[in-house]
Design an enzyme around this catalytic site. Structure first.
Site, PDB file in Angstrom:
ATOM      1  N   LYS A 175      51.268  27.043  81.797  1.00  0.00           N
ATOM      2  CA  LYS A 175      52.431  27.121  82.697  1.00  0.00           C
ATOM      3  C   LYS A 175      52.066  28.135  83.789  1.00  0.00           C
ATOM      4  O   LYS A 175      52.199  29.335  83.614  1.00  0.00           O
ATOM      5  CB  LYS A 175      53.628  27.555  81.867  1.00  0.00           C
ATOM      6  CG  LYS A 175      55.005  27.660  82.460  1.00  0.00           C
ATOM      7  CD  LYS A 175      55.233  27.513  83.900  1.00  0.00           C
ATOM      8  CE  LYS A 175      56.118  28.616  84.424  1.00  0.00           C
ATOM      9  NZ  LYS A 175      55.852  28.934  85.835  1.00  0.00           N
ATOM     10  N   GLY A 228      52.149  39.211  83.649  1.00  0.00           N
ATOM     11  CA  GLY A 228      53.245  39.283  84.618  1.00  0.00           C
ATOM     12  C   GLY A 228      53.946  40.626  84.505  1.00  0.00           C
ATOM     13  O   GLY A 228      53.338  41.618  84.099  1.00  0.00           O
ATOM     14  N   SER A 229      55.227  40.634  84.836  1.00  0.00           N
ATOM     15  CA  SER A 229      55.932  41.914  84.931  1.00  0.00           C
ATOM     16  C   SER A 229      56.262  42.483  83.550  1.00  0.00           C
ATOM     17  O   SER A 229      56.400  41.748  82.568  1.00  0.00           O
ATOM     18  CB  SER A 229      57.229  41.738  85.722  1.00  0.00           C
ATOM     19  OG  SER A 229      58.172  41.058  84.927  1.00  0.00           O
ATOM     20  N   GLU A 250      49.916  41.223  79.267  1.00  0.00           N
ATOM     21  CA  GLU A 250      49.177  41.967  80.296  1.00  0.00           C
ATOM     22  C   GLU A 250      50.175  42.197  81.426  1.00  0.00           C
ATOM     23  O   GLU A 250      50.579  41.254  82.082  1.00  0.00           O
ATOM     24  CB  GLU A 250      48.000  41.093  80.762  1.00  0.00           C
ATOM     25  CG  GLU A 250      46.871  41.850  81.331  1.00  0.00           C
ATOM     26  CD  GLU A 250      46.354  42.865  80.336  1.00  0.00           C
ATOM     27  OE1 GLU A 250      46.557  44.055  80.593  1.00  0.00           O
ATOM     28  OE2 GLU A 250      45.775  42.457  79.315  1.00  0.00           O
ATOM     29  N   CYS A 284      46.972  43.678  89.329  1.00  0.00           N
ATOM     30  CA  CYS A 284      47.461  44.607  88.292  1.00  0.00           C
ATOM     31  C   CYS A 284      46.622  45.876  88.338  1.00  0.00           C
ATOM     32  O   CYS A 284      47.086  46.943  87.957  1.00  0.00           O
ATOM     33  CB  CYS A 284      47.330  44.018  86.892  1.00  0.00           C
ATOM     34  SG  CYS A 284      47.789  42.317  86.793  1.00  0.00           S
ATOM     35  N   GLU A 385      55.559  50.269  90.025  1.00  0.00           N
ATOM     36  CA  GLU A 385      54.595  49.321  90.588  1.00  0.00           C
ATOM     37  C   GLU A 385      55.199  48.633  91.809  1.00  0.00           C
ATOM     38  O   GLU A 385      56.309  48.097  91.737  1.00  0.00           O
ATOM     39  CB  GLU A 385      54.229  48.270  89.535  1.00  0.00           C
ATOM     40  CG  GLU A 385      53.139  47.332  90.006  1.00  0.00           C
ATOM     41  CD  GLU A 385      52.640  46.398  88.907  1.00  0.00           C
ATOM     42  OE1 GLU A 385      53.477  45.788  88.222  1.00  0.00           O
ATOM     43  OE2 GLU A 385      51.404  46.277  88.755  1.00  0.00           O
TER      44      GLU A 385
HETATM   45  C1  UN1 Z   1      44.478  41.639  87.939  1.00  0.00           C
HETATM   46  O1  UN1 Z   1      44.467  42.715  88.510  1.00  0.00           O
HETATM   47  O2  UN1 Z   1      45.523  41.014  87.818  1.00  0.00           O
HETATM   48  O3  UN1 Z   1      39.266  43.822  87.876  1.00  0.00           O
HETATM   49  C2  UN1 Z   1      43.233  41.053  87.398  1.00  0.00           C
HETATM   50  C3  UN1 Z   1      39.748  43.094  88.737  1.00  0.00           C
HETATM   51  C4  UN1 Z   1      39.658  41.598  88.592  1.00  0.00           C
HETATM   52  C5  UN1 Z   1      40.753  41.098  87.712  1.00  0.00           C
HETATM   53  C6  UN1 Z   1      42.070  41.676  88.073  1.00  0.00           C
HETATM   54  N1  UN1 Z   1      38.381  41.223  88.080  1.00  0.00           N
HETATM   55  O4  UN1 Z   1      40.336  43.564  89.704  1.00  0.00           O
END
Ligand code: UN1
Length: 497
Positions: A175, A228-229, A250, A284, A385
């Site tokens: 999804k 996601g959040s 994550e 992220c 964030e």
């Molecule tokens: C993410 O930040 O959502 O290390 C993933 C990194 C990438 C993966 C990031 N290889 O910035």
């Protein structure tokens, strides 16, 4: 009329039960419609689960090395289609072409790693405490995995979840985020072309609030992985806890780069620009705090502002562009809102802080790279964030204070330290409260064959990538074989014979 795309359920491309579609538009030019994608309903998830269960029955019995061969072909096809997919991804997600090529490459790396894991997927044989008895473990597939993926890495993150899930023998329901359905459509085409049996993969497009929820609450989907959040992750976590599901989360980050007085400032400058404004800050792992030791603070702040102000904004397909748009209006509004919050809290906007006035950018969700100066620990722009091109700069006295500031947020994904002092580097590696720490490199740049994830409110203890993710997608089975021909009681007959 823009092209109409379909779900992939039950081994065929199929219209949603709702017969409802949404438009997917280019964030750099909202006049550009990429296609219409299904706004599916819970009934489509139900069909996907039934199909995936059939797919699982056969796939889970396919030997792991053969499953690995399919992923090998997936990797080879991704190599062939790298440019085509990267261009499609830039068009729907906005980040610049070198970055979308990197995103596809991360998928290729993940595929080839998974392919070789098919010939490992190790169990263990360990000594039994009793004579004429063997003790061992091996890995079993779990069932149907529901994978909910974000917009910012439209190919890489779906592959982080899908490839190890498949290699371990599970069936998958994907999804993807509503903002990037096209890239995942292309990924599913690749999986099928590579020879993945049709009912092993299902693709359902639509809103997270409906489909994500239907997946998470479905009793026949025992594995959920979500990126996601933190807010959504908490809701998913509560449901999965109640239903005893295996869950990998994550979530958010508030990643800091620390620059000490002895750092190579030119190197740190390149690092912070890439970490903070690459992917328009929508990672992220993005660098959203810059913690600078006092002696170099003013000079380094000036260096950052001078260079950040010259970054070229534009569509990601234009080779001169350095920073693309944000994903949608709400994402841009959020950055603007934090500019107001920063000012209200007494920080200053050193550069940026506005929508660019260039008429060439008027059709996209662009925002100027923004630097907040005079930020102190505890301010909202230091704690929350933002997920956009905004960097908060904090002055500190020494490494101790820098570590305290780094650790003083609810998140713990990545951190970076720039120094030439080996003792400082090792102290920071030990004490920075994050899942990943970089020394003399920015907070972004994780590689596919190492575990990826964070501590505190960033995650729930699991890792993606590398070798650890294979534990998440498989169940450990332990077997004891007693060939002594007598009853041997563990713990009782062990030492008394
Ligand atoms: C993410 O930040 O959502 O290390 C993933 C990194 C990438 C993966 C990031 N290889 O910035």
């Amino acid at each position: 009329m823009p092209e109409r795309f379909l779900n992939y359920i039950g081994g065929e491309w199929t219209a949603p039960s709702t017969n409802d579609y949404f438009e997917n538009r280019n964030p750099a030019d909202r006049e550009d419609v990429i296609g219409r994608f299904p706004r599916s309903g819970a009934a489509d998830v139900e069909r996907a689960v039934q199909s995936a269960r059939r797919g699982f029955a056969a796939w889970s019995r396919t030997p792991a090395p053969l499953r690995g061969q399919v992923l090998q072909r997936v990797g080879e096809l991704l190599v062939q289609k790298k440019e085509e997919i990267a261009r499609a991804m830039t068009r729907e997600m906005g980040k610049v072409l070198p970055e979308t090529r990197g995103d596809v490459q991360e998928g290729i790396d993940t595929a080839f790693y998974a392919a070789t894991e098919g010939r490992r997927l190790f169990g263990r044989v360990v000594p039994s405490e009793l004579r004429s008895k063997w003790a061992m473990s091996f890995r079993r597939p779990i069932g149907v995995a529901g994978l909910i993926t974000p917009f910012n890495f439209p190919l890489a993150i779906p592959t982080w979840k899908t490839f190890p899930a498949l290699l371990c023998g599970n069936a998958v329901i994907l999804k993807p985020a509503e903002d990037v359905p096209h890239t995942v459509h292309l990924l599913v085409e690749v999986l099928l072309e590579a020879g993945l049996p049709p009912e092993v993969i299902q693709l359902v497009h639509g809103q997270g609030s409906i489909l994500g929820r239907a997946l998470v609450e479905h009793p026949d989907v025992p594995v959920i992985s979500f990126t996601g959040s933190t807010e959504t992750g908490s809701i998913i976590g509560a449901t999965c806890g109640r239903m005893h599901k295996r869950l990998s989360l994550e979530m958010g980050g508030k990643n800091a780069m620390i620059v000490l007085d002895d750092a190579d400032l030119d190197l740190a400058l390149d690092g912070v620009l890439w970490g903070a404004f690459g992917t328009t800050g929508q990672r992220c792992t993005a660098t959203s705090r810059l913690i600078v030791q006092e002696k170099v603070h003013d000079r380094f702040l000036r260096m950052v502002c001078d260079r950040a102000a010259t970054l070229r904004l534009g569509p990601g397909l234009d080779p001169t562009t350095e920073v693309g748009p944000l994903i949608h209006a709400a994402a841009r509004d959020k950055v603007a809102e934090y500019v107001g919050i920063a000012k209200g809290e007494g920080a200053s906007v050193a550069i940026g802080g506005a929508v660019p006035s260039d008429p060439r950018l008027a059709h996209g969700w662009f925002y100027q790279p923004t630097v907040f100066a005079g930020v102190t620990p505890g301010m909202r722009v230091e704690q929350e964030e933002i997920f956009g091109p905004a960097l908060s700069v904090i002055r500190v006295k020494d490494l101790d204070e820098a570590i305290r500031v780094n650790n003083g947020v609810p998140y713990g994904l990545s951190s970076a330290l720039y120094t030439r002092d080996v003792n400082a580097a090792f102290r920071a590696m030990t004490d920075l409260d994050n899942g990943i720490t970089y020394v003399n490199a920015p907070t972004i740049g994780a590689e596919a064959h190492l575990p990826f994830g964070g501590v505190k409110q960033t995650g729930n203890g699991h890792r993606e990538g590398g070798w650890e993710v294979y534990d998440f997608y498989s169940e450990t089975k332990v077997v004891y074989v007693d060939y002594s021909g007598t009853l041997q009681r563990a713990q009782i007959d062990t030492y008394d014979k």
